[in-house]
Design an enzyme around this catalytic site. Structure first.
Site, PDB file in Angstrom:
ATOM      1  N   GLY A  47       0.662  -1.157  -0.006  1.00 19.61           N
ATOM      2  CA  GLY A  47      -0.112   0.025  -0.083  1.00 19.61           C
ATOM      3  C   GLY A  47       0.788   1.342  -0.063  1.00 19.61           C
ATOM      4  O   GLY A  47       0.218   2.356  -0.546  1.00 19.61           O
ATOM      5  N   GLU A 102       4.354   3.935   5.826  1.00 23.35           N
ATOM      6  CA  GLU A 102       3.182   3.028   5.866  1.00 23.35           C
ATOM      7  C   GLU A 102       1.936   3.775   5.035  1.00 23.35           C
ATOM      8  O   GLU A 102       1.946   4.954   5.299  1.00 23.35           O
ATOM      9  CB  GLU A 102       2.798   2.617   7.252  1.00 23.35           C
ATOM     10  CG  GLU A 102       1.604   1.564   7.344  1.00 23.35           C
ATOM     11  CD  GLU A 102       1.655   0.279   6.566  1.00 23.35           C
ATOM     12  OE1 GLU A 102       1.770   0.329   5.540  1.00 23.35           O
ATOM     13  OE2 GLU A 102       1.608  -0.724   7.299  1.00 23.35           O
ATOM     14  N   ASP A 103       1.279   2.972   4.406  1.00 30.22           N
ATOM     15  CA  ASP A 103      -0.015   3.816   4.123  1.00 30.22           C
ATOM     16  C   ASP A 103      -0.844   3.969   5.170  1.00 30.22           C
ATOM     17  O   ASP A 103      -1.649   5.235   5.183  1.00 30.22           O
ATOM     18  CB  ASP A 103      -0.811   2.816   2.984  1.00 30.22           C
ATOM     19  CG  ASP A 103      -1.141   1.475   3.363  1.00 30.22           C
ATOM     20  OD1 ASP A 103      -0.623   1.158   4.473  1.00 30.22           O
ATOM     21  OD2 ASP A 103      -1.387   0.746   2.561  1.00 30.22           O
ATOM     22  N   ASP A 106      -4.143   1.303  11.263  1.00 29.75           N
ATOM     23  CA  ASP A 106      -5.453   1.126  11.509  1.00 29.75           C
ATOM     24  C   ASP A 106      -5.637   0.478  13.046  1.00 29.75           C
ATOM     25  O   ASP A 106      -5.710   1.357  14.052  1.00 29.75           O
ATOM     26  CB  ASP A 106      -6.084   0.017  10.536  1.00 29.75           C
ATOM     27  CG  ASP A 106      -7.463  -0.188  10.606  1.00 29.75           C
ATOM     28  OD1 ASP A 106      -8.288   0.738  11.338  1.00 29.75           O
ATOM     29  OD2 ASP A 106      -7.979  -1.296  10.087  1.00 29.75           O
ATOM     30  N   THR A 107      -5.694  -0.690  13.303  1.00 22.55           N
ATOM     31  CA  THR A 107      -5.598  -1.356  14.792  1.00 22.55           C
ATOM     32  C   THR A 107      -4.121  -1.025  15.125  1.00 22.55           C
ATOM     33  O   THR A 107      -3.821  -1.286  16.504  1.00 22.55           O
ATOM     34  CB  THR A 107      -5.898  -2.910  14.673  1.00 22.55           C
ATOM     35  OG1 THR A 107      -4.772  -3.583  13.779  1.00 22.55           O
ATOM     36  CG2 THR A 107      -7.193  -3.010  14.010  1.00 22.55           C
ATOM     37  N   GLY A 108      -3.131  -0.816  14.421  1.00 27.64           N
ATOM     38  CA  GLY A 108      -1.671  -0.691  14.989  1.00 27.64           C
ATOM     39  C   GLY A 108      -0.841  -2.037  15.242  1.00 27.64           C
ATOM     40  O   GLY A 108       0.325  -2.313  15.260  1.00 27.64           O
ATOM     41  N   LYS A 134      -6.119   5.868  11.571  1.00 27.50           N
ATOM     42  CA  LYS A 134      -7.499   5.670  11.903  1.00 27.50           C
ATOM     43  C   LYS A 134      -7.499   5.412  13.624  1.00 27.50           C
ATOM     44  O   LYS A 134      -7.515   4.208  13.944  1.00 27.50           O
ATOM     45  CB  LYS A 134      -8.071   4.411  11.447  1.00 27.50           C
ATOM     46  CG  LYS A 134      -8.894   4.677  10.267  1.00 27.50           C
ATOM     47  CD  LYS A 134      -9.536   3.291   9.955  1.00 27.50           C
ATOM     48  CE  LYS A 134      -9.402   3.051   8.421  1.00 27.50           C
ATOM     49  NZ  LYS A 134      -9.954   1.579   8.116  1.00 27.50           N
ATOM     50  N   PHE A 155     -13.391   2.433   5.514  1.00 20.33           N
ATOM     51  CA  PHE A 155     -12.509   1.708   4.690  1.00 20.33           C
ATOM     52  C   PHE A 155     -12.070   2.723   3.566  1.00 20.33           C
ATOM     53  O   PHE A 155     -13.048   2.894   2.647  1.00 20.33           O
ATOM     54  CB  PHE A 155     -13.212   0.555   4.008  1.00 20.33           C
ATOM     55  CG  PHE A 155     -12.171  -0.471   3.583  1.00 20.33           C
ATOM     56  CD1 PHE A 155     -11.315  -1.113   4.213  1.00 20.33           C
ATOM     57  CD2 PHE A 155     -12.158  -0.530   2.249  1.00 20.33           C
ATOM     58  CE1 PHE A 155     -10.330  -2.074   3.567  1.00 20.33           C
ATOM     59  CE2 PHE A 155     -11.091  -1.119   1.521  1.00 20.33           C
ATOM     60  CZ  PHE A 155     -10.137  -1.828   2.296  1.00 20.33           C
ATOM     61  N   ARG A 168      -5.690   0.762  -6.510  1.00 21.47           N
ATOM     62  CA  ARG A 168      -4.542   1.441  -6.107  1.00 21.47           C
ATOM     63  C   ARG A 168      -4.017   2.566  -6.793  1.00 21.47           C
ATOM     64  O   ARG A 168      -3.434   3.188  -6.361  1.00 21.47           O
ATOM     65  CB  ARG A 168      -3.532   0.226  -5.943  1.00 21.47           C
ATOM     66  CG  ARG A 168      -3.548  -0.935  -4.814  1.00 21.47           C
ATOM     67  CD  ARG A 168      -2.385  -1.671  -4.649  1.00 21.47           C
ATOM     68  NE  ARG A 168      -2.458  -3.026  -4.247  1.00 21.47           N
ATOM     69  CZ  ARG A 168      -2.600  -3.203  -2.817  1.00 21.47           C
ATOM     70  NH1 ARG A 168      -2.328  -2.291  -2.023  1.00 21.47           N
ATOM     71  NH2 ARG A 168      -2.746  -4.527  -2.392  1.00 21.47           N
TER      72      ARG A 168
END
Ligand code: 5GP
Length: 185
Positions: A47, A102-103, A106-108, A134, A155, A168
């Site tokens: 990503g 990194e793109d 989210d959760t890490g 996020k 998303f 992408r």
């Protein structure tokens, strides 16, 4: 672009907004790493490749580039936390200043795994630049030194981020509207 359903995607950050913010990040990174010699920029595949390409052109320092391929097991839209290395770095990073690109965090869980993995290779320092964050989905706190944009729990697709491994190549970051897929083949 004609290959996807425009009506199903809301634009969150257009190309101009992305480039403006990336220029700011590049300037900040240039200032922060001034006088430290080589900066090893590590892109997390897949990503991050567009963000990395644009970011390094805004960094006025001696930069080398490497890539690490990671893929999470589990359902396609959810990170399971179990991460698999699909492509390793091509060079050792021992004693080097590293910037992970990194793109999205989210959760890490992916970043947490990645940082522990890199630490075993004894770099001089590791910093993290992520285009998107996020925070509402955070499961593990990870140190993020450079954040492009903080976004709500949606998303997102485009500019490197995929929808089922497609889209992408959208020049902007967008959000899928409703339940209808933005692309059908
Ligand atoms: P984390 O481990 O932080 O939950 O997730 C990191 C990875 O999940 C990202 O590198 C990305 O590949 C994927 N991911 C998380 N959120 C999104 C999203 O909104 N859109 C897309 N396309 N991928 C995402």
């Amino acid at each position: 672009m004609q290959f996807y359903d425009h009506d199903q995607i809301d634009v969150l950050f257009d190309a101009e907004t992305l480039q403006k913010r990336i220029a700011e990040l590049g300037k900040q990174i240039t200032e922060d790493f001034q006088g430290q010699g080589e900066l090893v920029v590590i892109g997390v595949l897949k990503g991050s490749f567009l963000f990395l390409a644009d970011l390094i052109r805004q960094i006025d320092l001696p930069v080398s580039v490497d890539f690490l391929g990671l893929s999470s097991y589990g359902r396609s839209f959810e990170t399971s936390g179990v991460v698999r290395v699909t492509q390793d770095l091509s060079q050792p990073i021992k004693g080097k200043a590293v910037l992970v690109v990194e793109d999205i965090v989210d959760t890490g869980l992916t970043m947490s795994y990645l940082l522990s993995n890199l630490a075993t290779r004894l770099p001089k320092s590791v910093h993290v630049a992520t285009l998107l964050h996020k925070p509402s989905r955070c499961q593990v706190e990870v140190p993020l030194d450079y954040i492009g944009f903080t976004i709500p729990d949606k998303f997102v697709i485009g500019y490197g981020l995929d929808y089922k491994n497609l889209l992408r190549n959208l020049p902007f970051i967008g959000v899928n509207r409703g339940d209808t897929p933005p692309i059908t083949l």
